[in-house]
Write an enzyme that holds these catalytic residues in place. Sequence first.
Site, PDB file in Angstrom:
ATOM      1  N   TYR A   1       0.794  -1.226   0.000  1.00  0.00           N
ATOM      2  CA  TYR A   1       0.000   0.000   0.000  1.00  0.00           C
ATOM      3  C   TYR A   1       0.832   1.285   0.000  1.00  0.00           C
ATOM      4  O   TYR A   1       0.270   2.376  -0.040  1.00  0.00           O
ATOM      5  CB  TYR A   1      -0.947  -0.007   1.209  1.00  0.00           C
ATOM      6  CG  TYR A   1      -1.877  -1.205   1.209  1.00  0.00           C
ATOM      7  CD1 TYR A   1      -2.771  -1.410   0.164  1.00  0.00           C
ATOM      8  CD2 TYR A   1      -1.841  -2.146   2.238  1.00  0.00           C
ATOM      9  CE1 TYR A   1      -3.606  -2.519   0.142  1.00  0.00           C
ATOM     10  CE2 TYR A   1      -2.677  -3.255   2.227  1.00  0.00           C
ATOM     11  CZ  TYR A   1      -3.556  -3.440   1.180  1.00  0.00           C
ATOM     12  OH  TYR A   1      -4.381  -4.540   1.148  1.00  0.00           O
TER      13      TYR A   1
ATOM     14  N   ASP B   1     -25.530  -1.845  -3.275  1.00  0.00           N
ATOM     15  CA  ASP B   1     -26.934  -1.435  -3.390  1.00  0.00           C
ATOM     16  C   ASP B   1     -27.097   0.055  -3.117  1.00  0.00           C
ATOM     17  O   ASP B   1     -27.909   0.728  -3.758  1.00  0.00           O
ATOM     18  CB  ASP B   1     -27.800  -2.243  -2.416  1.00  0.00           C
ATOM     19  CG  ASP B   1     -28.055  -3.666  -2.896  1.00  0.00           C
ATOM     20  OD1 ASP B   1     -27.744  -3.968  -4.066  1.00  0.00           O
ATOM     21  OD2 ASP B   1     -28.545  -4.479  -2.088  1.00  0.00           O
TER      22      ASP B   1
ATOM     23  N   HIS C   1      -7.952   1.421  -5.971  1.00  0.00           N
ATOM     24  CA  HIS C   1      -7.173   0.583  -5.059  1.00  0.00           C
ATOM     25  C   HIS C   1      -5.719   0.997  -5.118  1.00  0.00           C
ATOM     26  O   HIS C   1      -5.190   1.284  -6.210  1.00  0.00           O
ATOM     27  CB  HIS C   1      -7.297  -0.899  -5.426  1.00  0.00           C
ATOM     28  CG  HIS C   1      -8.712  -1.374  -5.389  1.00  0.00           C
ATOM     29  ND1 HIS C   1      -9.369  -1.644  -4.212  1.00  0.00           N
ATOM     30  CD2 HIS C   1      -9.618  -1.574  -6.375  1.00  0.00           C
ATOM     31  CE1 HIS C   1     -10.615  -1.995  -4.489  1.00  0.00           C
ATOM     32  NE2 HIS C   1     -10.782  -1.956  -5.790  1.00  0.00           N
ATOM     33  N   LEU C   2      -5.095   0.998  -3.965  1.00  0.00           N
ATOM     34  CA  LEU C   2      -3.665   1.323  -3.927  1.00  0.00           C
ATOM     35  C   LEU C   2      -2.833   0.179  -4.489  1.00  0.00           C
ATOM     36  O   LEU C   2      -1.865   0.390  -5.218  1.00  0.00           O
ATOM     37  CB  LEU C   2      -3.228   1.604  -2.489  1.00  0.00           C
ATOM     38  CG  LEU C   2      -3.900   2.806  -1.829  1.00  0.00           C
ATOM     39  CD1 LEU C   2      -4.756   2.363  -0.664  1.00  0.00           C
ATOM     40  CD2 LEU C   2      -2.883   3.825  -1.396  1.00  0.00           C
TER      41      LEU C   2
ATOM     42  N   ARG D   1      -9.401 -11.364  -4.092  1.00  0.00           N
ATOM     43  CA  ARG D   1      -9.323  -9.911  -4.326  1.00  0.00           C
ATOM     44  C   ARG D   1      -9.627  -9.559  -5.786  1.00  0.00           C
ATOM     45  O   ARG D   1      -9.747  -8.402  -6.149  1.00  0.00           O
ATOM     46  CB  ARG D   1      -7.941  -9.377  -3.962  1.00  0.00           C
ATOM     47  CG  ARG D   1      -7.678  -9.380  -2.476  1.00  0.00           C
ATOM     48  CD  ARG D   1      -6.391  -8.672  -2.135  1.00  0.00           C
ATOM     49  NE  ARG D   1      -5.854  -9.174  -0.891  1.00  0.00           N
ATOM     50  CZ  ARG D   1      -6.243  -8.757   0.324  1.00  0.00           C
ATOM     51  NH1 ARG D   1      -7.124  -7.795   0.446  1.00  0.00           N
ATOM     52  NH2 ARG D   1      -5.725  -9.284   1.412  1.00  0.00           N
TER      53      ARG D   1
ATOM     54  N   HIS E   1     -14.764  -6.819  -1.891  1.00  0.00           N
ATOM     55  CA  HIS E   1     -14.927  -8.217  -2.258  1.00  0.00           C
ATOM     56  C   HIS E   1     -16.123  -8.885  -1.569  1.00  0.00           C
ATOM     57  O   HIS E   1     -16.287 -10.093  -1.669  1.00  0.00           O
ATOM     58  CB  HIS E   1     -13.632  -8.968  -1.925  1.00  0.00           C
ATOM     59  CG  HIS E   1     -12.395  -8.168  -2.228  1.00  0.00           C
ATOM     60  ND1 HIS E   1     -12.055  -7.799  -3.514  1.00  0.00           N
ATOM     61  CD2 HIS E   1     -11.456  -7.585  -1.416  1.00  0.00           C
ATOM     62  CE1 HIS E   1     -10.939  -7.072  -3.474  1.00  0.00           C
ATOM     63  NE2 HIS E   1     -10.566  -6.922  -2.216  1.00  0.00           N
TER      64      HIS E   1
ATOM     65  N   ASN F   1     -12.692   3.849  -2.430  1.00  0.00           N
ATOM     66  CA  ASN F   1     -11.867   2.675  -2.161  1.00  0.00           C
ATOM     67  C   ASN F   1     -12.591   1.874  -1.085  1.00  0.00           C
ATOM     68  O   ASN F   1     -12.467   2.173   0.104  1.00  0.00           O
ATOM     69  CB  ASN F   1     -10.460   3.054  -1.694  1.00  0.00           C
ATOM     70  CG  ASN F   1      -9.573   1.830  -1.543  1.00  0.00           C
ATOM     71  OD1 ASN F   1     -10.065   0.690  -1.526  1.00  0.00           O
ATOM     72  ND2 ASN F   1      -8.272   2.031  -1.426  1.00  0.00           N
TER      73      ASN F   1
HETATM   74  C1  DQA Z   1      -7.397  -2.284  -1.232  1.00  0.00           C
HETATM   75  C2  DQA Z   1      -7.343  -3.727  -1.727  1.00  0.00           C
HETATM   76  C3  DQA Z   1      -8.273  -4.621  -0.905  1.00  0.00           C
HETATM   77  O1  DQA Z   1      -8.202  -5.951  -1.385  1.00  0.00           O
HETATM   78  C4  DQA Z   1      -7.864  -4.603   0.543  1.00  0.00           C
HETATM   79  O2  DQA Z   1      -8.774  -5.359   1.306  1.00  0.00           O
HETATM   80  C5  DQA Z   1      -7.718  -3.232   1.087  1.00  0.00           C
HETATM   81  C6  DQA Z   1      -7.128  -2.193   0.254  1.00  0.00           C
HETATM   82  C7  DQA Z   1      -6.366  -1.394  -1.950  1.00  0.00           C
HETATM   83  O3  DQA Z   1      -6.514  -0.175  -1.876  1.00  0.00           O
HETATM   84  O4  DQA Z   1      -5.420  -1.907  -2.536  1.00  0.00           O
HETATM   85  O5  DQA Z   1      -7.995  -2.979   2.251  1.00  0.00           O
HETATM   86  O6  DQA Z   1      -8.682  -1.761  -1.518  1.00  0.00           O
END
Ligand code: DQA
Length: 146
Positions: free
Chosen positions: A23, A88, A101-102, A112, A81, A75
């Site tokens: 991250y 909704d 997503h980071l 994921r 997931h 995010n």
């Molecule tokens: C995330 C990716 C997700 O799978 C993970 O649960 C996160 C961060 C990302 O920003 O890469 O908490 O959303």
Amino acid sequence: MTRIRVLNGPNLNLLGSREPGQYGERTLEDIMQELQEVAEACGLQLDHLQSNSEGALVDAVQQAARDGVDYLILNPAGYTHTSVALRDALLAVGIPFVEVHLSAVSAREPFRQVSYFADIALGVISGFRGESYLLALQAIINRIEP
Ligand code: DQA
């Protein structure tokens, strides 16, 4: 003035110390501050909210509609997931959003690679660490001023 709200899901408050290999090393505050500065320089109003709770994120999506927010940058973190409820809420309010997503989720564990949001998002940006948010903002700016 175009209003953009960034919603960040669970554990993103730990950015900086949380699995920096996935991250990055920047804190959420740092990333959000830069994003806000870029938005301001472009004449956009941008604010952000982080929650570890699914219900609070659903409430935030509903509140965004009441506040007249034009675009969301989302995010959903772990809820990406799993969360039918958050999906909704987004369908209910119809606010266009970019999923962010980071980490490069498609290169990680199989679970994921399933997103409950990708098919209803304007698009998905993944794998650029904190820069993913800036790229999402740029995509929204491009839509406002093609
Ligand atoms: C995330 C990716 C997700 O799978 C993970 O649960 C996160 C961060 C990302 O920003 O890469 O908490 O959303």
